[in-house]
Design a protein around this motif. Sequence first.
Motif, PDB file in Angstrom:
ATOM      1  N   LEU A 113      -1.915   0.843   2.673  1.00 19.06           N
ATOM      2  CA  LEU A 113      -1.617  -0.487   2.133  1.00 19.06           C
ATOM      3  C   LEU A 113      -2.016  -0.567   0.664  1.00 19.06           C
ATOM      4  O   LEU A 113      -3.022   0.018   0.247  1.00 19.06           O
ATOM      5  CB  LEU A 113      -2.370  -1.558   2.922  1.00 19.06           C
ATOM      6  N   GLY A 114      -1.249  -1.331  -0.103  1.00 22.74           N
ATOM      7  CA  GLY A 114      -1.580  -1.523  -1.503  1.00 22.74           C
ATOM      8  C   GLY A 114      -1.688  -0.200  -2.218  1.00 22.74           C
ATOM      9  O   GLY A 114      -0.756   0.605  -2.236  1.00 22.74           O
ATOM     10  N   GLY A 115      -2.867   0.064  -2.802  1.00 22.48           N
ATOM     11  CA  GLY A 115      -3.085   1.330  -3.481  1.00 22.48           C
ATOM     12  C   GLY A 115      -2.925   2.523  -2.571  1.00 22.48           C
ATOM     13  O   GLY A 115      -2.537   3.606  -3.020  1.00 22.48           O
ATOM     14  N   GLY A 116      -3.204   2.350  -1.283  1.00 20.31           N
ATOM     15  CA  GLY A 116      -3.001   3.439  -0.336  1.00 20.31           C
ATOM     16  C   GLY A 116      -1.536   3.792  -0.193  1.00 20.31           C
ATOM     17  O   GLY A 116      -1.167   4.976  -0.134  1.00 20.31           O
ATOM     18  N   ILE A 139       0.778  -9.373  -3.510  1.00 15.77           N
ATOM     19  CA  ILE A 139       1.259 -10.720  -3.818  1.00 15.77           C
ATOM     20  C   ILE A 139       0.429 -11.765  -3.082  1.00 15.77           C
ATOM     21  O   ILE A 139       0.261 -12.905  -3.560  1.00 15.77           O
ATOM     22  CB  ILE A 139       2.760 -10.862  -3.465  1.00 15.77           C
ATOM     23  N   LEU A 140      -0.129 -11.416  -1.934  1.00 18.32           N
ATOM     24  CA  LEU A 140      -0.947 -12.335  -1.154  1.00 18.32           C
ATOM     25  C   LEU A 140      -2.292 -12.608  -1.819  1.00 18.32           C
ATOM     26  O   LEU A 140      -3.006 -13.533  -1.438  1.00 18.32           O
ATOM     27  CB  LEU A 140      -1.156 -11.786   0.256  1.00 18.32           C
ATOM     28  N   LEU A 141      -2.619 -11.785  -2.817  1.00 19.47           N
ATOM     29  CA  LEU A 141      -3.835 -11.987  -3.610  1.00 19.47           C
ATOM     30  C   LEU A 141      -3.519 -12.627  -4.958  1.00 19.47           C
ATOM     31  O   LEU A 141      -4.409 -12.807  -5.789  1.00 19.47           O
ATOM     32  CB  LEU A 141      -4.542 -10.649  -3.844  1.00 19.47           C
ATOM     33  N   GLY A 142      -2.245 -12.943  -5.174  1.00 17.06           N
ATOM     34  CA  GLY A 142      -1.849 -13.537  -6.440  1.00 17.06           C
ATOM     35  C   GLY A 142      -1.627 -12.530  -7.553  1.00 17.06           C
ATOM     36  O   GLY A 142      -1.603 -12.895  -8.736  1.00 17.06           O
ATOM     37  N   GLY A 169       4.895  -9.220   0.738  1.00 15.67           N
ATOM     38  CA  GLY A 169       3.643  -8.570   1.092  1.00 15.67           C
ATOM     39  C   GLY A 169       3.573  -8.146   2.542  1.00 15.67           C
ATOM     40  O   GLY A 169       2.496  -7.808   3.042  1.00 15.67           O
ATOM     41  N   ARG A 170       4.705  -8.151   3.231  1.00 17.72           N
ATOM     42  CA  ARG A 170       4.691  -7.857   4.663  1.00 17.72           C
ATOM     43  C   ARG A 170       4.416  -6.382   4.933  1.00 17.72           C
ATOM     44  O   ARG A 170       4.673  -5.523   4.090  1.00 17.72           O
ATOM     45  CB  ARG A 170       6.007  -8.283   5.316  1.00 17.72           C
TER      46      ARG A 170
END
Length: 266
Positions: A113-116, A139-142, A169-170
């Motif tokens: 997820l994200g960086g992963g 996006i869920l973190l803005g 962000g799904r």
Amino acid sequence: MGDQEPTTADQVRLEVTDGVAVLRLDRPKMNALNADLQRRIGLAAQECTERDDIAAVVLTGGERVFAAGADIKEMVDLGYPEMVARSAALQDAFGAVARIPKPVVAAVHGYALGGGCELALAADLRIAAAEATFGQPEILLGIIPGAGGTQRLTRLVGPSRAKDLIFTGRFVGAAEALAIGLVDRVVAAEEVLPSALAWARQFVGGPALALRAAKECVDRAGDVDLETGLQLERMQFAALFATEDSTTGMRSFLEHGPGQARFVGR
């Protein structure tokens, strides 16, 4: 090892066996990518680039998680000036993985997820467990992906699919990831690492300079216009005729048929 966190030096390990390097992340519990882990990933990638005894690289995390993104605790109080430098260092670390001039495969269990997810995108190929989960939930973190997600994901799955994943962000399961081209192969969990190792081993004893040239040409294809890409291909193609491996490969083909050449990497 339980919940005891390994020493910093052990959180990114490079293990080389018979020409194949396994670059393993091990920062319990979720392989959160803090600044030190990012730096060590970049250093390990640089070592993979420089070592002549490494023909291919397997990038992996734990059996339950590949990497669950950046360490939010480390970033929450940072402002724009700090993140200018931090984001450059993050992109440099993952860019070092993408620039390894050898075949690189990501073996993905659990969450990427994200960086992963962005780290997996820096590999040439992705083999995922059936229960693996991918996503760019920034996006869920803005915020937005900052380690290549908007660029490498778009090149891999196309703009519309990339926008869907980044805008919402799904999370994406392995089956959907395979269907949209985010991963290349889905196997049972116990087969992920063996499959990645088997893919990597086929390049041991291969024509290293030709593999390097092929990777550069393919990677540049998305960055330049067709004419420029063809020019690069033409130059690399001609340059390989100065190598010992090209002479060996063509003579072996004429004398013994395809797939019998013994290359030396020169």
